[in-house]
Design a protein around this motif. Sequence first.
Motif, PDB file in Angstrom:
ATOM      1  N   ILE A  13       0.782  -1.061  -0.088  1.00 25.66           N
ATOM      2  CA  ILE A  13      -0.125   0.042   0.023  1.00 25.66           C
ATOM      3  C   ILE A  13       0.945   1.082  -0.135  1.00 25.66           C
ATOM      4  CG2 ILE A  13      -1.681   1.462   1.396  1.00 25.66           C
ATOM      5  CD1 ILE A  13      -2.778  -1.354   2.247  1.00 25.66           C
ATOM      6  N   ASP A  14       1.771   1.316   0.688  1.00 31.89           N
ATOM      7  CA  ASP A  14       2.811   2.263   0.696  1.00 31.89           C
ATOM      8  C   ASP A  14       4.158   1.834   1.335  1.00 31.89           C
ATOM      9  OD1 ASP A  14       2.749   2.321   3.797  1.00 31.89           O
ATOM     10  OD2 ASP A  14       0.986   3.493   3.809  1.00 31.89           O
ATOM     11  N   ASP A  15       5.159   2.835   1.749  1.00 27.78           N
ATOM     12  CA  ASP A  15       6.601   2.257   2.206  1.00 27.78           C
ATOM     13  C   ASP A  15       6.609   1.289   3.267  1.00 27.78           C
ATOM     14  OD1 ASP A  15       7.678   3.669   0.099  1.00 27.78           O
ATOM     15  OD2 ASP A  15       8.023   5.365   1.232  1.00 27.78           O
ATOM     16  N   SER A  16       5.495   1.015   4.177  1.00 27.90           N
ATOM     17  CA  SER A  16       5.623   0.601   5.332  1.00 27.90           C
ATOM     18  C   SER A  16       4.288  -0.235   5.511  1.00 27.90           C
ATOM     19  CB  SER A  16       5.816   1.427   6.600  1.00 27.90           C
ATOM     20  OG  SER A  16       4.600   2.319   6.603  1.00 27.90           O
ATOM     21  N   THR A  17       3.471  -0.372   4.613  1.00 26.61           N
ATOM     22  CA  THR A  17       2.123  -1.264   4.816  1.00 26.61           C
ATOM     23  C   THR A  17       1.950  -2.215   3.712  1.00 26.61           C
ATOM     24  OG1 THR A  17       1.263   0.487   6.025  1.00 26.61           O
ATOM     25  CG2 THR A  17      -0.321  -0.999   5.385  1.00 26.61           C
ATOM     26  N   TRP A  18       1.718  -3.634   3.926  1.00 30.09           N
ATOM     27  CA  TRP A  18       1.350  -4.463   2.896  1.00 30.09           C
ATOM     28  C   TRP A  18      -0.221  -4.997   3.383  1.00 30.09           C
ATOM     29  CZ3 TRP A  18       4.411  -6.418  -0.930  1.00 30.09           C
ATOM     30  CH2 TRP A  18       5.795  -5.932  -0.858  1.00 30.09           C
ATOM     31  N   GLN A  19      -0.909  -5.568   2.226  1.00 29.25           N
ATOM     32  CA  GLN A  19      -1.993  -5.934   2.352  1.00 29.25           C
ATOM     33  C   GLN A  19      -2.382  -7.304   1.711  1.00 29.25           C
ATOM     34  OE1 GLN A  19      -5.616  -3.324   1.695  1.00 29.25           O
ATOM     35  NE2 GLN A  19      -6.115  -4.507   0.174  1.00 29.25           N
ATOM     36  N   VAL A  20      -3.088  -8.222   2.304  1.00 27.95           N
ATOM     37  CA  VAL A  20      -3.285  -9.622   1.775  1.00 27.95           C
ATOM     38  C   VAL A  20      -4.888  -9.478   1.595  1.00 27.95           C
ATOM     39  CG1 VAL A  20      -3.199 -11.877   2.192  1.00 27.95           C
ATOM     40  CG2 VAL A  20      -1.308 -10.570   2.951  1.00 27.95           C
ATOM     41  N   SER A  21      -5.301  -9.801   0.295  1.00 26.76           N
ATOM     42  CA  SER A  21      -6.750  -9.834   0.204  1.00 26.76           C
ATOM     43  C   SER A  21      -7.067 -11.187  -0.192  1.00 26.76           C
ATOM     44  CB  SER A  21      -7.305  -8.623  -0.960  1.00 26.76           C
ATOM     45  OG  SER A  21      -7.026  -7.590  -0.672  1.00 26.76           O
ATOM     46  N   LYS A  22      -8.118 -11.702   0.536  1.00 26.70           N
ATOM     47  CA  LYS A  22      -8.689 -13.088  -0.103  1.00 26.70           C
ATOM     48  C   LYS A  22      -9.810 -12.993  -1.074  1.00 26.70           C
ATOM     49  CE  LYS A  22     -10.338 -17.582   1.794  1.00 26.70           C
ATOM     50  NZ  LYS A  22     -10.646 -18.266   2.934  1.00 26.70           N
ATOM     51  N   LEU A  23      -9.664 -13.710  -1.995  1.00 20.14           N
ATOM     52  CA  LEU A  23     -10.496 -13.471  -3.327  1.00 20.14           C
ATOM     53  C   LEU A  23     -11.617 -14.496  -3.272  1.00 20.14           C
ATOM     54  CD1 LEU A  23      -7.988 -12.736  -6.298  1.00 20.14           C
ATOM     55  CD2 LEU A  23      -9.140 -11.063  -4.642  1.00 20.14           C
ATOM     56  N   ASP A  24     -12.751 -14.155  -3.684  1.00 16.22           N
ATOM     57  CA  ASP A  24     -13.849 -15.037  -3.889  1.00 16.22           C
ATOM     58  C   ASP A  24     -13.587 -15.855  -5.238  1.00 16.22           C
ATOM     59  OD1 ASP A  24     -16.416 -15.944  -5.792  1.00 16.22           O
ATOM     60  OD2 ASP A  24     -17.292 -15.147  -3.954  1.00 16.22           O
ATOM     61  N   PRO A  25     -13.665 -17.329  -5.073  1.00 12.98           N
ATOM     62  CA  PRO A  25     -13.098 -18.165  -6.350  1.00 12.98           C
ATOM     63  C   PRO A  25     -14.014 -17.938  -7.553  1.00 12.98           C
ATOM     64  CG  PRO A  25     -14.077 -19.524  -4.635  1.00 12.98           C
ATOM     65  CD  PRO A  25     -14.150 -17.904  -4.248  1.00 12.98           C
ATOM     66  N   ASP A  26     -15.045 -17.458  -7.429  1.00 12.73           N
ATOM     67  CA  ASP A  26     -15.843 -17.483  -8.465  1.00 12.73           C
ATOM     68  C   ASP A  26     -15.921 -16.050  -9.424  1.00 12.73           C
ATOM     69  OD1 ASP A  26     -17.027 -19.939  -8.052  1.00 12.73           O
ATOM     70  OD2 ASP A  26     -18.444 -19.217  -6.796  1.00 12.73           O
ATOM     71  N   THR A  27     -15.666 -14.836  -8.219  1.00  8.04           N
ATOM     72  CA  THR A  27     -15.741 -13.789  -9.158  1.00  8.04           C
ATOM     73  C   THR A  27     -14.222 -12.975  -9.051  1.00  8.04           C
ATOM     74  OG1 THR A  27     -16.263 -12.353  -6.912  1.00  8.04           O
ATOM     75  CG2 THR A  27     -18.291 -13.267  -8.407  1.00  8.04           C
ATOM     76  N   LEU A  28     -13.423 -13.627  -8.284  1.00  9.98           N
ATOM     77  CA  LEU A  28     -12.268 -12.992  -8.032  1.00  9.98           C
ATOM     78  C   LEU A  28     -12.071 -11.851  -7.516  1.00  9.98           C
ATOM     79  CD1 LEU A  28     -10.337 -14.311 -11.239  1.00  9.98           C
ATOM     80  CD2 LEU A  28     -10.551 -15.397  -8.900  1.00  9.98           C
ATOM     81  N   ASN A  29     -13.418 -11.305  -6.927  1.00  9.72           N
ATOM     82  CA  ASN A  29     -13.469  -9.946  -5.990  1.00  9.72           C
ATOM     83  C   ASN A  29     -13.080 -10.338  -4.728  1.00  9.72           C
ATOM     84  OD1 ASN A  29     -14.542  -8.366  -8.404  1.00  9.72           O
ATOM     85  ND2 ASN A  29     -16.684  -9.338  -7.820  1.00  9.72           N
ATOM     86  N   PRO A  30     -12.244  -9.353  -3.981  1.00 15.45           N
ATOM     87  CA  PRO A  30     -11.929  -9.475  -2.590  1.00 15.45           C
ATOM     88  C   PRO A  30     -13.093  -9.520  -1.559  1.00 15.45           C
ATOM     89  CG  PRO A  30     -10.752  -7.496  -3.869  1.00 15.45           C
ATOM     90  CD  PRO A  30     -11.999  -8.006  -4.557  1.00 15.45           C
ATOM     91  N   ILE A  31     -13.024 -10.451  -0.815  1.00 16.88           N
ATOM     92  CA  ILE A  31     -14.025 -10.774   0.288  1.00 16.88           C
ATOM     93  C   ILE A  31     -13.570 -10.409   1.505  1.00 16.88           C
ATOM     94  CG2 ILE A  31     -15.335 -12.257  -1.017  1.00 16.88           C
ATOM     95  CD1 ILE A  31     -13.869 -14.600   0.321  1.00 16.88           C
ATOM     96  N   GLU A  32     -12.270 -10.338   1.915  1.00 13.92           N
ATOM     97  CA  GLU A  32     -11.757  -9.878   2.978  1.00 13.92           C
ATOM     98  C   GLU A  32     -10.211  -9.531   2.780  1.00 13.92           C
ATOM     99  OE1 GLU A  32     -10.778 -11.779   7.652  1.00 13.92           O
ATOM    100  OE2 GLU A  32     -11.514 -13.156   5.885  1.00 13.92           O
ATOM    101  N   SER A  33      -9.780  -8.353   3.655  1.00 13.82           N
ATOM    102  CA  SER A  33      -8.383  -7.872   3.485  1.00 13.82           C
ATOM    103  C   SER A  33      -7.798  -7.529   4.589  1.00 13.82           C
ATOM    104  CB  SER A  33      -8.555  -6.621   2.611  1.00 13.82           C
ATOM    105  OG  SER A  33      -8.769  -6.963   1.366  1.00 13.82           O
ATOM    106  N   LYS A  34      -6.663  -7.775   4.904  1.00 14.64           N
ATOM    107  CA  LYS A  34      -5.890  -7.472   6.220  1.00 14.64           C
ATOM    108  C   LYS A  34      -4.551  -6.882   5.828  1.00 14.64           C
ATOM    109  CE  LYS A  34      -8.049 -11.074   8.779  1.00 14.64           C
ATOM    110  NZ  LYS A  34      -7.829 -12.235   9.525  1.00 14.64           N
ATOM    111  N   THR A  35      -4.111  -5.730   6.553  1.00 21.12           N
ATOM    112  CA  THR A  35      -2.693  -5.220   6.229  1.00 21.12           C
ATOM    113  C   THR A  35      -1.610  -5.611   7.528  1.00 21.12           C
ATOM    114  OG1 THR A  35      -3.543  -3.426   7.576  1.00 21.12           O
ATOM    115  CG2 THR A  35      -3.741  -3.545   5.155  1.00 21.12           C
ATOM    116  N   PHE A  36      -0.448  -5.374   7.113  1.00 23.06           N
ATOM    117  CA  PHE A  36       0.569  -5.646   8.225  1.00 23.06           C
ATOM    118  C   PHE A  36       1.773  -4.608   7.849  1.00 23.06           C
ATOM    119  CE2 PHE A  36       1.348  -8.595   4.974  1.00 23.06           C
ATOM    120  CZ  PHE A  36       2.879  -8.613   4.948  1.00 23.06           C
TER     121      PHE A  36
END
Length: 122
Positions: A13-36
């Motif tokens: 996302i920026d110099d110090s933040t990453w995001q992991v998003s889980k995708l719906d397997p049918d639509t490939l749209n994000p269903i949940e995201s978490k950052t660290f």
Amino acid sequence: MQDSTGIYVVGRIDDSTWQVSKLDPDTLNPIESKTFAAGGLGYGFAVDGTFFFGDSSGSEHIGTAFDFATGVKTTVDVNIAIPGDDLITNVVYDSAADNLYLTNTGIDEISVVHNVSDVLFV
């Protein structure tokens, strides 16, 4: 990335933040995201919902793990080595075989780490 728990997209996302998003397997749209929080990371792969990241794109050292279910980032200390000039250029995890495939394009060689879960979850 894909593992036994789903299909994911990982991005910075920026110099110090990453995001992991889980995708719906049918639509490939994000269903949940978490950052660290983390600085630069290299290659990555997922094993049973935990994401492992190399210190840099060619590094043999895996120093960061992120558990998607809990949202917790931890430090790990795992070294993976391949023959030759030790320049890892691609990493793929096969959850069915529990194998990690490492490509070294400097010498055009593919190495395999078997039973990756045993190596990472000691």
